[in-house]
Design an enzyme around this catalytic site. Structure first.
Site, PDB file in Angstrom:
ATOM      1  N   LEU A  11      47.684  52.681  58.418  1.00 15.67           N
ATOM      2  CA  LEU A  11      47.043  52.379  57.134  1.00 15.67           C
ATOM      3  C   LEU A  11      45.558  52.095  57.293  1.00 15.67           C
ATOM      4  O   LEU A  11      44.769  52.347  56.380  1.00 15.67           O
ATOM      5  CB  LEU A  11      47.722  51.174  56.472  1.00 15.67           C
ATOM      6  N   GLY A  12      45.163  51.529  58.413  1.00 14.13           N
ATOM      7  CA  GLY A  12      43.758  51.194  58.608  1.00 14.13           C
ATOM      8  C   GLY A  12      43.545  50.486  59.928  1.00 14.13           C
ATOM      9  O   GLY A  12      44.499  50.055  60.592  1.00 14.13           O
ATOM     10  N   VAL A  16      46.683  48.505  61.471  1.00 13.39           N
ATOM     11  CA  VAL A  16      47.698  48.165  60.472  1.00 13.39           C
ATOM     12  C   VAL A  16      48.546  49.406  60.208  1.00 13.39           C
ATOM     13  O   VAL A  16      48.014  50.498  59.960  1.00 13.39           O
ATOM     14  CB  VAL A  16      47.052  47.662  59.170  1.00 13.39           C
ATOM     15  N   LYS A  66      50.426  44.406  61.024  1.00 15.15           N
ATOM     16  CA  LYS A  66      49.159  44.372  61.758  1.00 15.15           C
ATOM     17  C   LYS A  66      49.473  44.108  63.235  1.00 15.15           C
ATOM     18  O   LYS A  66      49.993  43.059  63.605  1.00 15.15           O
ATOM     19  CB  LYS A  66      48.267  43.275  61.192  1.00 15.15           C
ATOM     20  N   ASP A 109      34.755  36.191  56.339  1.00 18.68           N
ATOM     21  CA  ASP A 109      34.550  37.645  56.443  1.00 18.68           C
ATOM     22  C   ASP A 109      34.921  38.332  55.126  1.00 18.68           C
ATOM     23  O   ASP A 109      35.700  39.282  55.102  1.00 18.68           O
ATOM     24  CB  ASP A 109      35.389  38.217  57.587  1.00 18.68           C
TER      25      ASP A 109
END
Length: 804
Positions: A517-518, A525, A541, A635
Site C-alpha cells: 500500500l505504501g 505497509v 505495517k 510528523d
C-alpha cells in the site's frame, strides 16, 4: 380590493422614502470613519434613530461595520458588513466615487460596497431614519443601499425582491454566517437549514406556499410596511399573508424589526419606543411555530446539532444533551453533543464482556425519528437492552413497550422532546461510572444503597484494611522484582490491551506480504484480510529498519495510538512482537493518503477539502488536550493523513510521537519530522511543545487551500517554490485568486478563504509563543473565535535540505 390595497401600499413605500432622504445628513466624497477612536466611529440619521459605523466586539480590538437602533439602551444591530472577518482597531471606511471601501490599518481592503450599475458615480451618502444607509449617484438615485443588501434583519418600509436572502448569525454574539437562511425564490418565502460550515442548503422547514405555475399569481415582493405588517405581494397585485400570521393593528409608538435568529426562527420583534422604564424587545410572532418538529430531513442534524434533542421553551427551541453526552461547544448549544465516554466493542478490542463496561440508562419522552438501522421483534425490554450493549454500533435503543426494539447509531439527528407516540422507552448505552452532569436515571435505581453499605463497612475496618494493603504491596513488590528479568514483553506493549497476532497469522492475512500500500521512513505497509471477525480488510505495517530504530518506532506507536480512541485517528487493531518481527495492524483506509487525494487532477471539491481540514484539526485537538496523556505527533503531513471510504480524514503514523507526562508542556528531543513541515525550533536545541504540530498543520492547511505541495523546487517561478513564502506574498498583495489558481468554488467562498489563510499564517509564525493552540485554531476555523491580523509574516524555514 386586495389589488388596490397592495398598489397603495407599494406607492406609500416608495413615497415614504422621500421625506427621510430630504432631511438626511448627507456625507460628501472623502468622508471617512475610523475604528481607532470613539469620536469618529458613526454617522447618525437626522433624528438620531439609527447610526451607521463601527461597533466594538466584546471589548476586543475587533470592530463590526454596522447599522443599529441608536436611541435604545440595547443599540440593537440590524445590518452588518463584515461578520466573517471583523475589522481590527485602526481600520477606516472611506466614501469614494465608486462606493464604500473598508481598509485595515495596513491599507488592505476588507470589504467594499460598489455602485450599481458599475458605470455610476457616487456623489454622497446618507443614513436615513428608516434604517436604510444609501449611496446616491449624480441623478440623486440610490446606487447602493443597505435595504437591498440585507443580512439577518428587515425593517419597516423595506421590501425584498425575488432572489433576496437573509442569513442567521452563528450565535447571538458571533456575526459569522450561521446555520439557517431565508430565501425568496420562485414566488415562495422559504426557511432552510444550512450544511454549516458550507453554504449548501437542505430542504425547507417553512414555506409560504405562494408559488404558482401561473406567473401572475406567484409571489413577487416581500413587504414590511411602515405600520409593521409583513406580507407577500403577488405579480397581479394581490396580497398574501405569511401563514399563519394575520394582519396586526398598527401602532406608532413601537419600533419593529424582523430577524432570522441564530436558532433558525424568523421572528418579528416589537419595542415600546416611548416607555421611560427599562425594557427589551419582545417577540410579536414567529415562524415556524414549533422549530423542533418543523425540521425533518434525512440528512442534517435537525433544529439542534447532532446527538442532541430539541424542546420548546417560551416559544423558542432549546437544545439539550441526552445522558452520557456533553455539548461540543457549551457556548453554542446548536452545535450538538458528543459522548462523554469512549465507544467501542467491550474493552474496545473485544477482550472484555461489554456488560462490565456499559450500562443502559432509561431516558423517556425523547425521540430521534430517523436513523434506525435495525428492528428486532418479538423482543422484551431486557432483550433490547442486551442487544444494544453487545452491538458495537448501537448508541441507543427504542423499545415500544410491547415487542419491538429499534436500534440507532451515531450521529443521532432530528431529536425532539415530547414525542412519545409509538415509543415508550428510550434506552441509552453509556459507560459505567460515567458522570454525566445534569441528568438523572429515570428508573431511579442507581444502586446508592449498596454503595452506602460498602462505605460503612469499609469505614468500620480501616485499620485492618491498612495492614492488609501494606502486606499485599510487599508481596507484589517482591514478585515484580523476581519476575522483572523474565518479563519478555515491554510494559508499553502489554498495557495497550490490544490483540497480539502471530507472524504466521499476518503473513497469511497479507498473502505473503504481497500487496504493497505504501512505504514510510520506518517500513512498508501491506494490505491484508483477517478473514474473521467484524473487520475484514486491514493494513499491516512491517518495520524494517535497524534494530534500535525499529524498537523505538514500534514501542512509540503502540504507546501513543494504543491509548487513543477518536474518529479522526486511524485505529490500531493489534500488533505482532515475535522474535525479530515487529508489525502493527491498522484499520484499512480505502481512499489512501491525503497527498494522493489533494495533489490529483482535477482538484478535489473545495467544501470536501474544508471538511477534511476541520477533521484533521479535531484529531490534533484530541491528541494535544483530550488524551489522558497529551501526545505531540511530530510528523503531520499529507502522507500521514488517511481517508476512509467516506473520505473521513484520520491521522496516522505515530512512530515519531512524543508523549508528555503529567504537568509537562514541553520536552527535549532530537530533530525529527519531514522537510517542508518542520517547525524552526527543532533546529535550535530548545524544548519543543505541541506548537510544532500547530506549525505543521499551518503548512498542511496551506496545501489544502492551494492543492499544491509545500516545497516544489522545480517550480518555474522561483518565488513560488516555497508555499509558505508565496502564500504570505499573495496575502499581502490580496491575490487570493492566484493562490488558488482561479478555483471558482473556493473564490465563491472568499470570506472563509481569506480567514483560513490568516489562520495558516498564524500557525507558521517562527516564534512558537505567537502560534495559537490547536484548540484555538479549531475555534477560529469554525468561526467561534475571531481571527486577528497576523503580527508578522514568518521567514522561510526550509534552508535545511535533509529529511529526518
Amino acid at each position: 380590493m386586495a389589488t388596490l390595497a397592495a398598489l397603495s401600499s407599494l406607492i406609500f413605500l416608495c413615497l415614504s422614502q422621500l421625506p427621510y432622504y430630504s432631511s438626511a445628513v448627507n456625507r460628501t466624497l472623502g468622508s471617512s470613519l475610523s475604528s481607532a477612536t470613539d469620536n469618529n466611529s458613526s454617522w447618525l440619521s437626522p433624528s438620531g434613530e439609527f447610526a451607521f459605523g463601527f461597533r466594538q466586539l466584546n471589548n476586543s480590538d475587533l470592530f463590526l461595520l454596522a447599522i443599529w437602533f441608536n436611541k435604545i439602551p440595547e443599540r440593537t444591530i440590524v445590518w452588518f458588513a463584515n461578520g466573517d472577518s471583523p475589522a481590527p482597531r485602526g481600520s477606516t471606511l472611506e466614501l469614494t466615487t465608486k462606493g464604500l471601501v473598508l481598509n485595515n490599518p495596513g491599507g488592505q481592503m476588507l470589504w467594499n460596497a460598489s455602485a450599481s450599475p458599475a458605470s455610476a458615480t457616487v456623489t454622497e451618502a446618507a443614513m436615513l431614519d428608516t434604517g436604510n444607509f444609501v449611496l446616491t449617484g449624480s441623478g440623486s438615485d440610490f446606487v447602493w443601499e443597505s435595504f437591498r443588501n440585507p443580512t439577518d434583519t428587515i425593517l419597516p418600509t423595506q421590501t425584498l425582491d425575488l432572489g433576496s436572502m437573509l442569513f442567521s448569525k452563528l450565535t447571538a454574539t458571533n456575526f459569522s454566517k450561521g446555520r439557517f437562511e431565508l430565501h425568496f425564490d420562485n414566488g415562495n418565502v422559504q426557511l432552510n437549514p444550512v450544511a454549516w460550515p458550507s453554504r449548501s442548503i437542505y430542504n425547507s422547514y417553512y414555506s409560504s406556499g405562494t408559488s404558482s405555475i401561473i406567473s401572475s399569481e406567484s409571489g413577487n415582493k416581500l413587504v414590511f410596511n411602515a405600520t409593521g405588517n409583513i406580507y407577500i405581494v403577488k405579480t397581479n397585485g394581490e396580497i398574501a399573508q405569511l401563514s399563519p400570521w394575520v394582519t396586526i393593528t398598527p401602532r406608532v409608538d413601537r419600533y419593529y424589526r424582523a430577524t432570522l435568529d441564530s436558532d433558525g426562527v424568523f421572528t418579528q420583534y416589537a419595542y415600546q419606543n416611548n416607555s421611560p422604564t427599562n425594557q427589551s424587545w419582545w417577540a410579536l410572532r414567529i415562524l415556524p411555530e414549533n422549530m423542533c418538529t418543523a425540521i425533518f430531513n434525512e440528512i442534517g442534524s435537525g433544529a439542534c446539532g447532532f446527538n442532541s434533542y430539541c424542546s420548546i421553551q417560551n416559544g423558542r427551541p432549546s437544545c439539550n444533551c441526552p445522558p452520557g453526552y456533553v455539548f461540543v461547544d457549551p457556548s453554542n448549544r446548536l452545535m450538538g453533543c458528543r459522548p462523554n465516554f469512549r465507544q467501542g466493542c467491550g474493552g474496545d478490542d473485544g477482550s472484555r464482556d461489554p456488560r462490565e463496561l456499559y450500562e443502559i440508562r432509561e431516558f423517556n419522552n425523547v425521540n430521534w425519528p430517523l436513523g434506525d438501522y435495525e428492528r428486532l421483534e418479538p423482543y422484551s425490554q431486557k432483550d433490547c437492552e442486551q442487544s444494544c450493549i453487545y452491538d458495537c454500533s448501537c448508541a441507543v435503543a427504542i423499545y415500544d413497550g410491547s415487542t419491538r426494539c429499534w436500534k440507532k447509531k451515531l450521529p443521532l439527528s432530528n431529536g425532539r422532546y415530547g414525542e412519545t407516540e409509538g415509543y415508550s422507552r428510550v434506552l441509552f448505552k453509556v459507560r459505567k461510572g460515567d458522570s454525566s452532569s445534569g441528568f438523572e436515571d429515570n428508573s431511579g435505581s442507581r444502586r446508592r444503597e449498596p454503595i452506602l453499605l460498602g462505605a460503612l463497612l469499609l469505614g468500620g475496618s480501616v485499620f485492618f484494611n491498612a495492614i492488609l494493603l501494606v502486606a499485599i504491596s510487599l508481596v507484589v513488590f517482591m514478585w515484580h522484582k523476581r519476575e522483572a528479568g523474565n518479563n519478555a514483553q515491554d510494559s508499553s506493549v502489554s498495557d495497550t490491551n490490544m490483540p497480539c497476532f502471530t507472524y504466521k497469522e499476518l503473513e497469511e492475512a497479507t498473502d505473503g506480504f504481497k500487496e504493497e500500500l505504501g512505504r514510510g521512513s520506518f517500513g512498508i505497509v501491506y494490505k491484508g484480510d483477517l478473514r474473521s471477525g467484524s473487520r475484514n480488510a486491514i493494513a499491516v505495517k512491517k518495520l524494517d529498519k535497524l534494530v534500535q530504530e525499529r524498537e523505538r518506532e514500534f514501542k512509540t506507536e503502540l504507546s501513543a495510538i494504543g491509548r487513543t480512541h477518536h474518529k479522526n485517528l486511524v485505529q490500531l487493531l493489534g500488533f505482532c512482537d515475535e522474535g525479530v518481527h515487529r508489525l502493527l495492524v491498522y484499520e484499512f483506509m480505502s481512499n489512501g493518503t491525503l497527498a494522493n487525494f489533494l495533489f490529483a487532477i482535477p482538484k478535489p471539491d473545495w467544501y470536501l477539502r474544508v471538511r477534511i481540514a476541520l477533521e484533521i484539526a479535531k484529531g490534533l485537538v484530541y491528541l494535544h488536550e483530550e488524551c489522558n496523556i497529551p501526545i505531540i505527533h511530530c510528523d503531520i503531513k499529507p502522507q500521514n493523513i488517511l481517508l476512509d471510504q467516506h473520505f473521513i480524514a484520520k491521522i496516522s503514523d505515530f512512530g515519531l510521537s512524543k508523549l508528555l507526562i503529567s504537568n509537562q508542556s514541553r520536552t527535549f528531543t532530537m530533530a525529527r519530522g519531514t522537510r517542508g513541515y518542520v517547525a524552526p525550533e527543532w533546529f535550535k536545541n530548545v524544548p519543543v511543545t505541541a506548537k510544532v504540530d500547530v506549525y505543521s498543520f499551518g503548512v498542511l492547511l496551506l496545501e489544502i487551500i492551494c492543492c499544491r505541495r509545500s516545497v516544489e523546487m522545480e517550480c518555474e517561478e522561483e518565488n513560488r517554490a516555497i508555499l509558505t513564502d508565496w502564500a504570505c506574498e499573495c496575502y499581502v498583495e490580496r491575490r487570493l485568486d492566484v493562490l488558488v489558481d482561479g478555483d471558482e468554488t473556493s473564490m465563491a467562498d472568499k470570506a472563509r478563504l481569506h480567514k483560513w489563510l490568516m489562520i495558516a499564517i498564524w500557525c507558521i509564525q517562527e516564534d512558537p509563543s505567537k502560534r495559537p493552540t490547536m484548540k484555538m485554531v479549531m475555534q477560529m476555523l469554525e468561526g467561534l473565535l475571531e481571527v486577528p491580523q497576523p503580527p508578522s509574516f514568518p521567514s522561510s524555514s526550509f534552508s535545511v535540505s535533509v529529511e529526518y
